[in-house]
Design an enzyme around this catalytic site. Structure first.
Site, short mmCIF file in Angstrom:
data_model
loop_
_atom_site.label_atom_id
_atom_site.label_comp_id
_atom_site.label_asym_id
_atom_site.label_seq_id
_atom_site.Cartn_x
_atom_site.Cartn_y
_atom_site.Cartn_z
N ASP A 128 -108.30 14.71 -40.34
CA ASP A 128 -108.61 13.57 -39.50
C ASP A 128 -109.73 12.81 -40.22
O ASP A 128 -110.41 13.36 -41.08
CB ASP A 128 -109.04 14.03 -38.09
CG ASP A 128 -108.91 12.89 -37.10
OD1 ASP A 128 -108.82 13.16 -35.89
OD2 ASP A 128 -108.86 11.71 -37.54
C1 GLC Z 1 -109.27 8.90 -35.59
C2 GLC Z 1 -108.30 9.76 -34.79
C3 GLC Z 1 -106.96 9.93 -35.45
C4 GLC Z 1 -106.60 8.66 -36.19
C5 GLC Z 1 -107.58 8.53 -37.35
C6 GLC Z 1 -107.37 7.22 -38.12
O1 GLC Z 1 -110.56 9.42 -35.54
O2 GLC Z 1 -108.78 11.03 -34.36
O3 GLC Z 1 -106.00 10.25 -34.43
O4 GLC Z 1 -105.26 8.71 -36.66
O5 GLC Z 1 -108.93 8.62 -36.95
O6 GLC Z 1 -107.72 6.13 -37.31
#
Ligand code: GLC
Length: 658
Positions: A217
């Site tokens: 993430d």
């Molecule tokens: C965010 C989310 C994730 C998302 C990523 C990119 O923090 O937790 O679900 O796809 O970052 O935006």
């Protein structure tokens, strides 16, 4: 291209992203590979900070409320096509985390409290997106079930609960061969998911058979070298510190050529997969066709929770509509999944007139910023007069992107006091009051539900929500949605952890599994949803089959209106050797029935589906013994049941006879 064709510096460079949304291109040696959110529609940020416009589909929570595998596949296909138009190679979706607590701010992005339902829909969604030559990223692996302190909190989950509740949706999703899996921010039993070798390597790769790229993430990597050793392949977004940390770890022998090459080869395979897919990508639908699909999904997502006869609206009725959400609806929740749609819906009152010109519809927002504001009181007085003089009153209320948002959890399950007061005031003067509720998760309606005639829960239903709502209220569409999470009176696991640990003390007794085990009353049970039609179940038969049992029954539409029914199959072991839920969802089929039509529904139930995860045996175990198989219209509206003896050859001993 393989890892062996690259220098060590090129390899280490590849292990962290290029900017926010790209894989490193190694100076042009590799083609671009572009990532984009999200589960409810494309949030594609190419340059600068503004996302490109896109279709705001109903959220995954709404999609799950349709219990319709075909719609999940179709929404995946349409997302895949929109990704193609925006030159996106991997869609960062779907999120399949289990709705352990209705307080979780991101529940609108997830499918269900039940792992079987979540897995089935995720599987279809992934197949849909990837059928278009666009990859997916199943997230957030794993046990990311609340937003509070999500970067630091450790989900403390025992092995049995992990395997029975928090892994199965990922396991089913893995069967669709997602291009990538995204690891979660949180810790699992004291180790960050991004460097959790047992979770990523032993469970995800070896036990569940995932052979694609594991990416972090955004910002979830704490130590890049430890993450590499856990087989996390890609840190997102770009991290300046990553290369230096990896170089130092390589120089010290902390990480090996084998570990580096394994990750690099998986990344190169991803690049190659995308490269091969690009020429085959085809966009077959227009933006307006995508919008129409969003309306159809929203219509099937709505859950008719209560109806004492006020719905559907009747020809020629005087209808009063109030509540500021009637103007535009609520497309989605807050955070990285939000979509910048340029669709402006017409107000509900206008759409009602369009759907049924015989209706006399009047509307007032009655929006006020606080209870004392004169405008609000004035508006309220006028609204009460209009409501009193109408045949039916429709109050549109609920949650929105401020209450249901990534990065925070809800502090309460009730609506705002202002909206609850509005409902009570209108219901006091009109006995045929209908409440339309927006929400990303369960809403506690106990404070007002007894004083209204009907309640339609519409989730966050995307840009087509108001059009769908007008069709549902006038009867042009017949509600067929079912709750994919319980609406409790006293929610399980609503209490937060101690900011560093969140102990999953309820174990496998999550959602309806917990409420049923405790014999607790709930506002509305898992799987609940009414229709304008009535369905009768009959002729349940259970026959042994090669892999377990064939369960068959008939369902008849005894009303004068065509409708759809979600037939649900639950199984429960009568005298287990280990504590088990009373019943668990093991099958569902959504069928369309014309007035008077009857259809046979057949489920295939495997012995494996009846298993639990045995900590003693460190594996799945189906016990010999008696099981109850039930079919019905919700987890607590079980129409037919049959007890069967499950014979398991050469199984460990069961309870010795007295
Ligand atoms: C965010 C989310 C994730 C998302 C990523 C990119 O923090 O937790 O679900 O796809 O970052 O935006």
């Amino acid at each position: 291209m393989k890892a062996k064709d690259l220098t060590i510096d090129e390899k280490l460079t590849l292990l962290t992203g290029d900017g926010n949304w790209r894989l490193e291109r190694l100076g042009g040696k590799l083609p671009e590979l572009f990532f984009s959110d999200g589960p409810c529609g494309l949030r594609t940020v190419r340059e600068g900070e503004h996302a490109l416009k896109a279709t705001a589909f109903p959220t995954p929570s709404a999609l799950a409320s349709t219990w319709n595998r075909a719609l999940a596949r179709e929404m995946g296909e349409l997302l895949g096509e929109e990704a193609i138009e925006r030159e996106v190679d991997v869609l960062l979706a779907p999120g399949v985390n289990i709705k352990r607590t209705p307080c979780n701010g991101r529940n609108f992005e997830y499918f269900s409290e039940d792992p079987y339902l979540a897995g089935e829909l995720a599987y279809e969604y992934i197949l849909g997106v990837q059928s278009k030559g666009v990859g997916t990223s199943v997230k957030h692996f794993a046990a990311n079930n609340r937003e509070y302190d999500r970067f630091y909190q450790s989900s403390e989950v025992d092995d049995r609960t992990l395997h029975e509740i928090y892994l199965p949706a990922f396991a089913r999703a893995a069967e669709a061969k997602p291009w990538t899996v995204m690891c979660a921010y949180n810790l699992l039993n004291g180790v960050y998911c991004s460097e959790h070798k047992k979770l990523l390597k032993t469970i995800l790769r070896e036990e569940l058979g995932f052979d694609g790229v594991i990416l972090s993430d955004w910002g979830a990597v704490v130590d890049r070298a430890k993450a590499l050793k856990a087989t996390l392949d890609l840190e997102m977004p770009h991290s300046d510190a990553a290369f230096a940390r990896l170089k130092e770890a390589y120089a010290r022998g902390e990480i090996t050529d084998g570990e580096i090459d394994a990750s690099v080869d998986r990344l190169l395979a991803l690049v190659e997969k995308a490269q091969k897919a690009r020429p085959l990508r085809k966009v077959l639908h227009t933006a307006s066709e995508r919008h129409e699909a969003a309306v159809r999904i929203a219509a099937e997502a709505a859950v008719l929770l209560k109806n004492d006869g006020a719905l559907p609206l009747c020809e020629g009725e005087r209808v009063f509509v109030c509540g500021k959400k009637a103007k535009t609806g609520v497309f989605g929740g807050g955070g990285s999944s939000c979509v910048d749609s340029d669709f402006s819906p017409a107000p509900l009152e206008e759409l009602l007139r369009k759907e049924d010109p015989s209706l006399a519809v009047d509307g007032r927002e009655i929006c006020f910023h606080d209870w004392g504001e004169l405008h609000g009181l004035f508006g309220l007085r006028e609204g009460i007069v209009l409501a009193r003089n109408a045949d039916k009153a429709i109050v549109v209320v609920g949650c929105d992107a401020d209450t249901d948002c990534e990065g925070c959890d809800r502090m309460q399950l009730t609506l705002s006091p202002v909206e609850e007061d509005l409902i009570r005031h209108i219901a006091a003067v009109n006995r045929q009051t209908v409440v339309v509720v927006y929400g990303g998760s369960a809403v506690d309606m106990s404070g007002w539900i007894d004083c209204v005639n009907a309640v339609l829960y519409v989730n966050f239903n995307g840009e087509g929500g108001n059009e769908a709502l007008a069709k549902l209220l006038t009867g042009a569409e017949n509600p067929s949605g079912k709750l994919q999470e319980s609406f409790p009176l006293v929610p399980i696991a609503s209490a937060r952890g101690n900011t560093f640990t969140d102990v999953y003390s309820e174990g496998v007794f999550v959602g309806y599994r917990g409420y049923d085990a405790a014999g607790s009353s709930v506002l509305f049970p898992f799987g609940h949803g009414l229709s304008y039609s009535q369905f009768v179940y009959s002729d349940l038969t259970v026959h042994p089959s090669e892999e377990g049992f064939e369960v068959s029954l008939k369902v008849k539409n005894v009303s004068g209106r065509a409708g759809k029914e979600v037939v649900q199959l639950y199984a429960g072991q009568k005298f287990p050797l280990i504590s088990r839920p009373v019943r668990e969802l093991k099958g569902f089929e959504k069928i369309c029935l014309a007035p008077g039509e009857q259809k046979r529904v057949v489920f295939s139930l495997s012995l494996r589906a009846l298993a639990y995860w045995s900590p003693a045996l460190d594996g799945w175990r189906t016990e010999e013994g008696e099981y109850t198989l039930s079919v019905g219209s919700s987890s607590r509206d079980l129409r037919l049941a049959a007890d069967v003896w499950v014979h398991v050859p050469d199984a460990p001993s069961t309870r010795a006879p007295k």
